[in-house]
Motif scaffolding. Structure first.
Motif, PDB file in Angstrom:
ATOM      1  N   GLU A   8      -3.235  35.139  24.459  1.00 38.66           N
ATOM      2  CA  GLU A   8      -2.268  35.070  23.364  1.00 38.66           C
ATOM      3  C   GLU A   8      -1.163  34.098  23.763  1.00 38.66           C
ATOM      4  O   GLU A   8      -0.962  33.805  24.954  1.00 38.66           O
ATOM      5  CB  GLU A   8      -1.650  36.448  23.085  1.00 38.66           C
ATOM      6  N   SER A   9      -0.433  33.611  22.756  1.00 42.53           N
ATOM      7  CA  SER A   9       0.712  32.738  23.044  1.00 42.53           C
ATOM      8  C   SER A   9       2.009  33.536  23.117  1.00 42.53           C
ATOM      9  O   SER A   9       3.026  33.021  23.573  1.00 42.53           O
ATOM     10  CB  SER A   9       0.832  31.649  21.970  1.00 42.53           C
ATOM     11  N   ASP A  10       2.011  34.790  22.642  1.00 39.77           N
ATOM     12  CA  ASP A  10       3.153  35.686  22.817  1.00 39.77           C
ATOM     13  C   ASP A  10       2.619  37.103  22.941  1.00 39.77           C
ATOM     14  O   ASP A  10       1.416  37.336  22.788  1.00 39.77           O
ATOM     15  CB  ASP A  10       4.152  35.574  21.649  1.00 39.77           C
ATOM     16  N   ASP A  11       3.505  38.045  23.251  1.00 40.01           N
ATOM     17  CA  ASP A  11       3.047  39.431  23.422  1.00 40.01           C
ATOM     18  C   ASP A  11       3.742  40.376  22.454  1.00 40.01           C
ATOM     19  O   ASP A  11       3.993  41.534  22.769  1.00 40.01           O
ATOM     20  CB  ASP A  11       3.236  39.900  24.856  1.00 40.01           C
ATOM     21  N   LEU A  12       4.048  39.876  21.261  1.00 39.85           N
ATOM     22  CA  LEU A  12       4.764  40.677  20.272  1.00 39.85           C
ATOM     23  C   LEU A  12       3.845  41.564  19.436  1.00 39.85           C
ATOM     24  O   LEU A  12       4.283  42.567  18.893  1.00 39.85           O
ATOM     25  CB  LEU A  12       5.565  39.766  19.331  1.00 39.85           C
ATOM     26  N   LYS A  13       2.582  41.188  19.287  1.00 33.05           N
ATOM     27  CA  LYS A  13       1.697  41.913  18.377  1.00 33.05           C
ATOM     28  C   LYS A  13       1.441  43.331  18.893  1.00 33.05           C
ATOM     29  O   LYS A  13       1.111  43.521  20.059  1.00 33.05           O
ATOM     30  CB  LYS A  13       0.373  41.185  18.231  1.00 33.05           C
TER      31      LYS A  13
END
Length: 450
Positions: free
Chosen positions: A194-199
């Protein structure tokens, strides 16, 4: 063919009409709900390659195999194959975690030309060979596995983000194997890139690098495989089990320690703490940087160099001592005797050691949260008996006004106080209702008497 015997599928590609990713083919007559719930997971991030997700959505297992080929407009080069498996409530819901990791990257070649569901048996046919190859790759990831396992031991069931430039699928395969044997449970939902870990919705997320501050999830614990390891108690246990896994001896270690099914996590960790750490254990993490300006492929990342792994037999120089951390008035970590044994130590003693080594307020708070979790599962008398040892550390690390609050929190582990519920039967509302009724009656009477 139902979800227990077959797999529905959806192919997502760039849609020029909507200027976004959308379903172009499917075995389902209606894909609108899936387009909505899977939408946040369709874009795997900027690096070309293949990445895998296993999620639970709409009560079913959903596996995403996401491919990005790169190009001037990378959004138009994404193709996602979504596979919708069995009910997640089923104890052996398929595709399971290992089947997903071993096989999902190749399932796109099996999608039929018509709209028929995929046969589950056909999808799983090559599992044995693929699993054996992943076993080999994962055992070579010993030094990457250890810090991830250590953070799982520290954070218990908290979601985890991992910054890694190594082969995420192999590292996750090894993590599942280790946690299954050591803790009796492992993450069932994940994303290998992933490009971020917000999901929300994935217990473990792998990233190539940490995102900007606005894209960081506060609810996830983090482990960075690109940074030096620390020699604390959880890391020592994690290195022990990672070494045993790499040598094919982890199952035997678990049996010798008499770790059994159904045993609470704290007892498992205490038993692991009684095992000896191998003399040649080293704490350095291998780093596999990508070439400058060129992101590593999520599907075929740069392999870790064998030169970074310690020898497992024969004479060798002792590992160089770790560079002490400048900590002002904070005590430096104690030197560990070799071979070091965790015998006669329990989890609370591990907390005390970590507090002695803490060098920041954030580390202290993380450790105290672990202490609170420990206290919540212990008898009050047991907790009170440990406080005399804890108080000096609290007084050294915290302002005076915080010490008593922490102690009260450890002693008061009752159920959380629920907020008062609104009720029309409460006395003040009944009085108000009576007064309003009287006022209304006078107004009605006045109208009729005119």
């Amino acid at each position: 063919m139902g979800p227990d015997t077959g797999i529905d599928w959806i192919v997502f590609e760039w849609d020029e009409r909507t200027l976004g990713l959308g379903p172009v083919r499917s075995s389902l007559p209606d894909t609108r709900i899936w387009n909505h719930v899977l939408g946040p997971w369709l874009d795997p991030g900027p690096a070309p390659g293949v990445s895998i997700c296993r999620l639970v959505v709409e009560g079913r297992v959903a596996v995403l195999a996401r491919t990005r080929t790169g190009g001037s407009d990378s959004r138009r080069t994404i193709r996602v194959h979504a596979y919708l498996g069995g009910p997640a409530a089923h104890p052996s819901a398929m595709p399971n975690v290992r089947q997903t990791l071993a096989l999902a990257p190749g399932w796109e070649t099996l999608v039929p030309a018509d709209s028929a569901p995929l046969d589950l048996a056909q999808l799983l046919a090559p599992y044995s060979g693929a699993a054996a190859e992943l076993d080999r790759q994962a055992q070579a990831e010993e030094q990457a596995l250890a810090p991830i396992v250590a953070e799982v031991l520290r954070g218990r069931a908290q979601p985890l983000s991992v910054a890694s430039q190594g082969p995420a699928i192999a590292q996750l395969w090894g993590l599942v194997d280790v946690l299954d044997l050591v803790l009796g449970r492992y993450p069932g939902t994940f994303s290998t890139y992933e490009s971020d870990d917000l999901k929300p919705g994935a217990e473990v997320i792998f990233l190539r690098q940490w995102p900007g501050l606005s894209s960081r999830a506060s609810h996830r614990r983090r482990v960075d495989l690109r940074e030096p390891d620390e020699g604390n108690a959880y890391n020592e246990i994690a290195h022990l089990v990672a070494r045993a896994y790499a040598d094919g001896e982890l199952e035997g270690l678990v049996k010798r320690l008499r770790i059994t099914d159904g045993m609470p996590m704290e007892e498992r960790i205490e038993l692991l703490g009684t095992a000896r750490v191998p003399r040649e254990t080293t704490w350095a993490r291998p780093v596999s940087p990508s070439p400058a300006g060129e992101p590593a492929s999520a599907g075929h990342p740069t392999p870790l160099s064998p030169a970074n792994f310690p020898a497992r037999s024969g004479a060798q120089d002792p590992p160089a001592p770790r560079t002490p951390i400048s900590s002002g008035s904070m005590p430096l970590p104690k030197a560990l005797p070799e071979p070091y044994s965790f015998a006669a130590r329990d989890v609370f003693e591990v907390f005390m050691e970590e507090l002695a080594e803490a060098t920041s307020a954030g580390q202290v708070e993380d450790i105290l949260q672990d202490v609170r979790d420990w206290a919540a599962a212990r008898r009050p008398a047991d907790v009170r008996s440990r406080l005399p040892a804890l108080i000096p550390e609290l007084e050294r690390l915290l302002p005076d006004y915080q010490v008593n609050a922490v102690l009260r929190g450890l002693l008061d582990q009752g159920p959380p106080i629920e907020p008062a519920r609104f009720s029309w039967t409460h006395r003040q509302w009944l009085i108000l209702a009576v007064m309003l009724t009287i006022v209304l009656a006078f107004q009605v009477a006045e109208i009729f008497l005119r």
